[in-house]
Design an enzyme around this catalytic site. Sequence first.
Site, PDB file in Angstrom:
ATOM      1  N   LYS A  65       0.813  -1.226   0.000  1.00 29.40           N
ATOM      2  CA  LYS A  65       0.000   0.000   0.000  1.00 29.40           C
ATOM      3  C   LYS A  65       0.849   1.280   0.000  1.00 29.40           C
ATOM      4  O   LYS A  65       0.412   2.304  -0.508  1.00 29.40           O
ATOM      5  CB  LYS A  65      -0.971  -0.013   1.178  1.00 29.40           C
ATOM      6  CG  LYS A  65      -2.069  -1.068   0.992  1.00 29.40           C
ATOM      7  CD  LYS A  65      -3.073  -1.095   2.107  1.00 29.40           C
ATOM      8  CE  LYS A  65      -3.922  -2.355   1.968  1.00 29.40           C
ATOM      9  NZ  LYS A  65      -4.937  -2.504   2.991  1.00 29.40           N
ATOM     10  N   ASP A 101     -10.053   1.731   2.350  1.00 27.80           N
ATOM     11  CA  ASP A 101     -10.125   0.909   3.569  1.00 27.80           C
ATOM     12  C   ASP A 101     -10.758   1.706   4.715  1.00 27.80           C
ATOM     13  O   ASP A 101     -11.627   1.192   5.438  1.00 27.80           O
ATOM     14  CB  ASP A 101      -8.719   0.500   4.041  1.00 27.80           C
ATOM     15  CG  ASP A 101      -8.103  -0.587   3.182  1.00 27.80           C
ATOM     16  OD1 ASP A 101      -8.862  -1.425   2.655  1.00 27.80           O
ATOM     17  OD2 ASP A 101      -6.867  -0.612   3.051  1.00 27.80           O
TER      18      ASP A 101
HETATM   19  P1  NDP Z   1       0.576  -4.305   9.858  1.00 29.93           P
HETATM   20  O1  NDP Z   1       1.576  -5.375   9.571  1.00 29.93           O
HETATM   21  O2  NDP Z   1       0.794  -2.948   9.311  1.00 29.93           O
HETATM   22  O3  NDP Z   1       0.443  -4.162  11.491  1.00 29.93           O
HETATM   23  C1  NDP Z   1       0.274  -5.265  12.287  1.00 29.93           C
HETATM   24  C2  NDP Z   1      -0.083  -4.832  13.727  1.00 29.93           C
HETATM   25  O4  NDP Z   1      -0.451  -6.029  14.426  1.00 29.93           O
HETATM   26  C3  NDP Z   1       1.048  -4.189  14.517  1.00 29.93           C
HETATM   27  O5  NDP Z   1       0.498  -3.264  15.411  1.00 29.93           O
HETATM   28  C4  NDP Z   1       1.646  -5.396  15.264  1.00 29.93           C
HETATM   29  O6  NDP Z   1       2.287  -5.055  16.462  1.00 29.93           O
HETATM   30  C5  NDP Z   1       0.395  -6.163  15.575  1.00 29.93           C
HETATM   31  N1  NDP Z   1       0.564  -7.596  15.787  1.00 29.93           N
HETATM   32  C6  NDP Z   1       0.855  -8.548  14.857  1.00 29.93           C
HETATM   33  N2  NDP Z   1       0.847  -9.772  15.430  1.00 29.93           N
HETATM   34  C7  NDP Z   1       0.543  -9.594  16.735  1.00 29.93           C
HETATM   35  C8  NDP Z   1       0.395 -10.471  17.848  1.00 29.93           C
HETATM   36  N3  NDP Z   1       0.553 -11.786  17.715  1.00 29.93           N
HETATM   37  N4  NDP Z   1       0.062  -9.948  19.045  1.00 29.93           N
HETATM   38  C9  NDP Z   1      -0.111  -8.614  19.188  1.00 29.93           C
HETATM   39  N5  NDP Z   1       0.031  -7.715  18.192  1.00 29.93           N
HETATM   40  C10 NDP Z   1       0.357  -8.208  16.967  1.00 29.93           C
HETATM   41  O7  NDP Z   1      -0.832  -4.918   9.427  1.00 29.93           O
HETATM   42  P2  NDP Z   1      -2.085  -4.170   8.792  1.00 29.93           P
HETATM   43  O8  NDP Z   1      -2.408  -2.955   9.593  1.00 29.93           O
HETATM   44  O9  NDP Z   1      -1.883  -4.023   7.332  1.00 29.93           O
HETATM   45  O10 NDP Z   1      -3.242  -5.270   8.981  1.00 29.93           O
HETATM   46  C11 NDP Z   1      -3.803  -5.522  10.255  1.00 29.93           C
HETATM   47  C12 NDP Z   1      -4.994  -6.443  10.099  1.00 29.93           C
HETATM   48  O11 NDP Z   1      -6.021  -5.785   9.375  1.00 29.93           O
HETATM   49  C13 NDP Z   1      -4.685  -7.736   9.337  1.00 29.93           C
HETATM   50  O12 NDP Z   1      -5.229  -8.822  10.069  1.00 29.93           O
HETATM   51  C14 NDP Z   1      -5.420  -7.557   8.039  1.00 29.93           C
HETATM   52  O13 NDP Z   1      -5.865  -8.806   7.511  1.00 29.93           O
HETATM   53  C15 NDP Z   1      -6.599  -6.692   8.471  1.00 29.93           C
HETATM   54  N6  NDP Z   1      -7.228  -5.939   7.374  1.00 29.93           N
HETATM   55  C16 NDP Z   1      -8.564  -6.142   7.105  1.00 29.93           C
HETATM   56  C17 NDP Z   1      -9.203  -5.448   6.096  1.00 29.93           C
HETATM   57  C18 NDP Z   1     -10.637  -5.697   5.811  1.00 29.93           C
HETATM   58  O14 NDP Z   1     -11.122  -5.238   4.764  1.00 29.93           O
HETATM   59  N7  NDP Z   1     -11.380  -6.359   6.665  1.00 29.93           N
HETATM   60  C19 NDP Z   1      -8.482  -4.433   5.269  1.00 29.93           C
HETATM   61  C20 NDP Z   1      -7.090  -4.268   5.654  1.00 29.93           C
HETATM   62  C21 NDP Z   1      -6.505  -5.008   6.664  1.00 29.93           C
HETATM   63  P3  NDP Z   1       3.876  -4.663  16.505  1.00 29.93           P
HETATM   64  O15 NDP Z   1       3.957  -3.220  16.130  1.00 29.93           O
HETATM   65  O16 NDP Z   1       4.270  -4.900  17.925  1.00 29.93           O
HETATM   66  O17 NDP Z   1       4.582  -5.573  15.542  1.00 29.93           O
END
Ligand code: NDP
Length: 264
Positions: A65, A101
């Site tokens: 993105k 989004d």
């Molecule tokens: P990013 O990779 O940008 O961010 C991931 C976030 O999740 C970070 O804050 C990370 O924390 C945290 N994280 C990951 N694993 C864990 C864990 N096991 N425990 C706690 N925190 C965790 O991801 P996105 O923002 O792009 O996506 C986030 C979610 O949104 C995804 O599941 C994606 O599928 C969903 N999504 C859904 C959409 C829809 O249309 N329904 C559209 C877009 C996204 P840290 O900073 O500590 O690593």
Amino acid sequence: MDKEIFAIFGNPVSHSKSPLMHNYAFKGLGYPGCYNRYRLEDGTELRKTFFDLGLKGINITVPHKEHAYNACDVLDDFAQKVGAVNTIVERGGKLYGYNTDAPGFLKAIAEFEEIKSVLFIGAGGTAQSTAVILKEAGYQVSLINRSAARLEKFAKEGFETATFEAFTPKPYDLVINMTSAGLEDESLPAPREILEALIPQAKACVDVIYGKETPFLRLAKELDKPTKDGSDMLLYQGIIAFDHFTDHRYSFDEIKQYMQKAFD
Ligand code: NDP
């Protein structure tokens, strides 16, 4: 009118529902479009690939993105502000970029009434665009995250932020899982004791993950809270993208009636 070709770019991309959603809408509305998927490995190749394939428009998913943002000639105000593009349309040889989004998410939570305060668990890319649009819509948004680094940007923009260790639970109307915890594993997005303190005080719990019941939503149900997964967010971002692809010729509900068949 010649047939227009659209696609979703991502890596991985095989799981995406977007081809089904958009093709139902093209067929139902009689629009000469066809939507495919393309696994793009190198995000810096996005613009070249778009033109090489002769596309009219694309959606962009993880992890491209930001590359999509950089590939555009013209950005709408909101995409410019959040630095992430998930929809591109070609017009006259130029690429126009949008973020659908965040407005999709805003619409998805509109069904919950009397919501003022919202807590995001997670501070990644999706949290970034949705936090901005919710704030603009008048919600009070706070964020907690596993690690500190991603919170810095939000704190600078005036959001209340805390790591799990530094967080003291208090009442929030809506608690939202913005992490990918639970997507491909069975983990909760935050320590259980934090969630068990937060959820009983909330009016409802929302997850951006769709297509499965996450441990977070399961816990919320056990605690008798209304829940909502990410399906409506996905549907609504798709409808808004389709509206850009087809130059605003159909109403939201006309597109929805066909696109939602992908969720039957
Ligand atoms: P990013 O990779 O940008 O961010 C991931 C976030 O999740 C970070 O804050 C990370 O924390 C945290 N994280 C990951 N694993 C864990 C864990 N096991 N425990 C706690 N925190 C965790 O991801 P996105 O923002 O792009 O996506 C986030 C979610 O949104 C995804 O599941 C994606 O599928 C969903 N999504 C859904 C959409 C829809 O249309 N329904 C559209 C877009 C996204 P840290 O900073 O500590 O690593």
